[in-house]
Write an enzyme that holds these catalytic residues in place. Sequence first.
Site, PDB file in Angstrom:
ATOM      1  N   CYS A   2     100.542  -7.838 -22.128  1.00 58.17           N
ATOM      2  CA  CYS A   2     100.519  -9.243 -21.731  1.00 58.17           C
ATOM      3  C   CYS A   2     101.915  -9.726 -21.345  1.00 58.17           C
ATOM      4  CB  CYS A   2     100.047 -10.091 -22.900  1.00 58.17           C
ATOM      5  SG  CYS A   2      98.406  -9.655 -23.461  1.00 58.17           S
ATOM      6  N   ARG A  27     104.130  -4.519 -16.105  1.00 56.91           N
ATOM      7  CA  ARG A  27     103.856  -4.230 -17.516  1.00 56.91           C
ATOM      8  C   ARG A  27     102.436  -3.735 -17.726  1.00 56.91           C
ATOM      9  NH1 ARG A  27     107.412  -7.423 -21.097  1.00 56.91           N
ATOM     10  NH2 ARG A  27     105.718  -7.582 -22.553  1.00 56.91           N
ATOM     11  N   TRP A  74      96.468  -8.272 -21.044  1.00 56.42           N
ATOM     12  CA  TRP A  74      96.062  -6.873 -21.220  1.00 56.42           C
ATOM     13  C   TRP A  74      95.131  -6.884 -22.423  1.00 56.42           C
ATOM     14  CZ3 TRP A  74      96.974  -2.835 -24.900  1.00 56.42           C
ATOM     15  CH2 TRP A  74      96.758  -1.539 -24.406  1.00 56.42           C
ATOM     16  N   ASN A  99     101.052 -13.550 -26.411  1.00 61.14           N
ATOM     17  CA  ASN A  99     101.174 -12.083 -26.421  1.00 61.14           C
ATOM     18  C   ASN A  99     101.082 -11.626 -27.865  1.00 61.14           C
ATOM     19  OD1 ASN A  99     101.762 -12.330 -23.754  1.00 61.14           O
ATOM     20  ND2 ASN A  99     103.841 -11.508 -23.868  1.00 61.14           N
ATOM     21  N   GLY A 100     100.480 -10.487 -28.112  1.00 62.19           N
ATOM     22  CA  GLY A 100     100.393  -9.984 -29.480  1.00 62.19           C
ATOM     23  C   GLY A 100      98.971 -10.070 -30.000  1.00 62.19           C
ATOM     24  N   GLU A 481     106.104  16.443 -20.994  1.00 62.33           N
ATOM     25  CA  GLU A 481     106.392  15.256 -20.184  1.00 62.33           C
ATOM     26  C   GLU A 481     105.790  15.405 -18.780  1.00 62.33           C
ATOM     27  OE1 GLU A 481     107.221  12.370 -20.680  1.00 62.33           O
ATOM     28  OE2 GLU A 481     107.950  11.618 -18.775  1.00 62.33           O
ATOM     29  N   LYS A 485     103.027  12.833 -17.242  1.00 63.85           N
ATOM     30  CA  LYS A 485     103.191  12.132 -15.956  1.00 63.85           C
ATOM     31  C   LYS A 485     101.953  12.331 -15.087  1.00 63.85           C
ATOM     32  CE  LYS A 485     105.743   9.889 -16.432  1.00 63.85           C
ATOM     33  NZ  LYS A 485     106.514   9.806 -17.615  1.00 63.85           N
ATOM     34  N   GLU A 488      99.027  10.323 -16.496  1.00 71.67           N
ATOM     35  CA  GLU A 488      99.204   8.872 -16.391  1.00 71.67           C
ATOM     36  C   GLU A 488      98.888   8.342 -15.001  1.00 71.67           C
ATOM     37  OE1 GLU A 488     102.748   7.278 -19.248  1.00 71.67           O
ATOM     38  OE2 GLU A 488     103.363   8.654 -17.698  1.00 71.67           O
ATOM     39  N   HIS A 504      96.901  32.240 -27.528  1.00 70.47           N
ATOM     40  CA  HIS A 504      96.194  31.796 -28.729  1.00 70.47           C
ATOM     41  C   HIS A 504      95.150  30.732 -28.412  1.00 70.47           C
ATOM     42  CE1 HIS A 504      98.761  34.213 -31.204  1.00 70.47           C
ATOM     43  NE2 HIS A 504      99.835  33.646 -30.678  1.00 70.47           N
ATOM     44  N   LYS A 603     103.372  -1.047 -19.583  1.00 69.64           N
ATOM     45  CA  LYS A 603     104.764  -0.593 -19.582  1.00 69.64           C
ATOM     46  C   LYS A 603     105.387  -0.720 -20.959  1.00 69.64           C
ATOM     47  CE  LYS A 603     108.569   0.759 -17.732  1.00 69.64           C
ATOM     48  NZ  LYS A 603     108.588   2.202 -17.460  1.00 69.64           N
TER      49      LYS A 603
HETATM   50  C1  G6P Z   1     104.208   2.909 -22.986  1.00 71.63           C
HETATM   51  C2  G6P Z   1     104.717   3.259 -21.606  1.00 71.63           C
HETATM   52  C3  G6P Z   1     105.410   4.610 -21.644  1.00 71.63           C
HETATM   53  C4  G6P Z   1     106.505   4.613 -22.696  1.00 71.63           C
HETATM   54  C5  G6P Z   1     105.970   4.195 -24.064  1.00 71.63           C
HETATM   55  C6  G6P Z   1     107.101   3.948 -25.056  1.00 71.63           C
HETATM   56  O1  G6P Z   1     103.180   3.771 -23.346  1.00 71.63           O
HETATM   57  O2  G6P Z   1     103.660   3.293 -20.674  1.00 71.63           O
HETATM   58  O3  G6P Z   1     105.981   4.894 -20.390  1.00 71.63           O
HETATM   59  O4  G6P Z   1     107.064   5.885 -22.784  1.00 71.63           O
HETATM   60  O5  G6P Z   1     105.251   2.962 -23.954  1.00 71.63           O
HETATM   61  O6  G6P Z   1     107.866   2.858 -24.611  1.00 71.63           O
HETATM   62  P1  G6P Z   1     109.369   2.601 -24.964  1.00 71.63           P
HETATM   63  O7  G6P Z   1     109.715   1.322 -24.253  1.00 71.63           O
HETATM   64  O8  G6P Z   1     109.430   2.429 -26.462  1.00 71.63           O
HETATM   65  O9  G6P Z   1     110.167   3.755 -24.509  1.00 71.63           O
END
Ligand code: G6P
Length: 608
Positions: A2, A27, A74, A99-100, A481, A485, A488, A504, A603
């Site tokens: 949010c 976000r 969100w 928010n929250g 990672e 990616k 995502e 395994h 985000k």
């Molecule tokens: C969300 C974002 C990720 C990020 C994670 C941790 O899931 O989509 O891209 O890695 O939060 O966020 P931070 O701001 O703590 O690195």
Amino acid sequence: MCGIVAAVAQRNVQEILLEGLRRLEYRGYDSSGMTVLNSGALTRHRALGKVASLAAQLATSALPGTCGIAHTRWATHGKPSEANAHPHHSSNQVAVVHNGIIENYERIKDTLQASGYSFTSETDTEVIAHLLAEKLATGLNLFEATQQIVNGLGGAYALGVMSAAEPSVVVGARQGSPLVVGVGIDEAFLASDPLALLQVTDRFIYLEEGDLVELREHGDIRIVDRQGNAVERPIQTFEHGDGAASKGNYRHYMLKEIFEQPDVISAALEGRLSDSSVLVESFGPDAQALFQSTRQVHIIACGTSYHAGLVARYWLERYAGVPVQVEVASEYRYRHPVVPEGTLFVTLSQSGETADTLAALRFAKTLSYIGSLAICNVPGSSLVRESDMSLMTRAGPEIGVASTKAFTTQLVALMLLTLSVSKAKGQPEQQDIVTALGALPALCQQVLVLDSQIETLSQAFAEKHHALFLGRGAHYPIALEGALKLKEISYIHAEAYPAGELKHGPLALVDSEMPVISVAPNDDLLEKLKSNLQEVRARGGQLFVFADERVGISEQDDVRVLTLPHVHEALAPLLYTLPLQLLSYHVAVLKGTDVDQPRNLAKSVTVE
Ligand code: G6P
């Protein structure tokens, strides 16, 4: 997640709020809305989907007025829908953006319903609007009413509220979710993220936990703390230029941010290295003493930041001789961790506002750590303010939800930490790594030149449903990672394994429909990795290998090879991240997904 934006100005605020919402789009959200006070009446539009849908409504029916609040939602409680979108009103007397999560909202809702309030949404937020209306009816003003109700709210919140009875007042409150005040000339603003307001100001007050703020006409700002005492909070000038919030000539923020990596890696190193040595003081005046007494390190983070922590484990153990544990924050915070004597607590976070990471830090502060260090990209964020020490990653604002430059600059910071701990402990200087760090931005530039080759490779993935990423040693987290990616942004199911684990289990999945991606730097695990790759070929798997120019893996019918420049073994995880980012990006573009705002993701995750 949010987003909140609010304004009390001398001019129409609709466009300021709308632009603020556009800037918060990165976000991640599912609906948006805006309430503006016009001739004593609260007027509202809400829309499911993109901010563009709200803008279309405003184009046909404007919301003129000098005082307003707006929100991107969100969904947490209640599905994405117009009825659940904020602002929430109570009898058109009060409007609320939030928010929250209000954890005790069900109990509050029961009480309000018993008093005759009816609810029009499934959200937790709506209770706040009715609670305020109830208080205002007793003769309190909006500020006093907010002050009274927040004590009864459990959970986390950042609030922006307004009342039809007070034409030029917005009240904000912060507990567990970020909220900043934008200081204008004769006008004042509120937002959950300074980026939302960079079009109107670069001066911000970062509210503290428990703070309540009142914005009035002529830019009047009044803040009280949790105890109700009037407090002055410093005004800070935002460091990053507004240009960072635009795409420039790039098609997506993500691509722009991938290509910014040579520059931001340079920025992350600037002033932190001498010719042959790391400058331990970069971590603050107490760093030397703290690192000297560090016997272990616990690293806590979420998502991509967690992967950076996993790389750091290899580095700190190998180059500084310090044992390391790395854990995701949502697990750590509910464990009963044993903290050996001399343990340093390190958090990694792009935003500095991730709810689980923040909660983990607060929990850790009740344990016997020797100190806490935040490696973070946002100066003034909660994580930075609440940690004993911090090191900024200097990546600049990252807008694409999928983290790229924030990750590689975290790795730079973690290598600086490794070298600093080693130096503080009196171990021999790792001059070769220091030299290699200086050369890293240019090497990254060389890798980015391979973009069109990677784009060609990406065509082999567009029709696939699964992919397997392999790495060994510090490149196992890079494989993790890479898989994250791809998941995502292209929605292809991807998994990562240490290459030695292939036999395994995951080998059972390998056939001609399963692309297998491997990073093959020139390190002491290369021969082992080559054997693992043969295991894939023998099962008819299609291999895609990102290989050091010196390793001698050649292209064949079933093996596609992308050759990377030679890099110091210690820094290879950084360099090998870039082609994996580009691969995911191009696959996502081919699949036509929303690259910068992938479905269901946010985000900055400021709820648990
Ligand atoms: C969300 C974002 C990720 C990020 C994670 C941790 O899931 O989509 O891209 O890695 O939060 O966020 P931070 O701001 O703590 O690195």
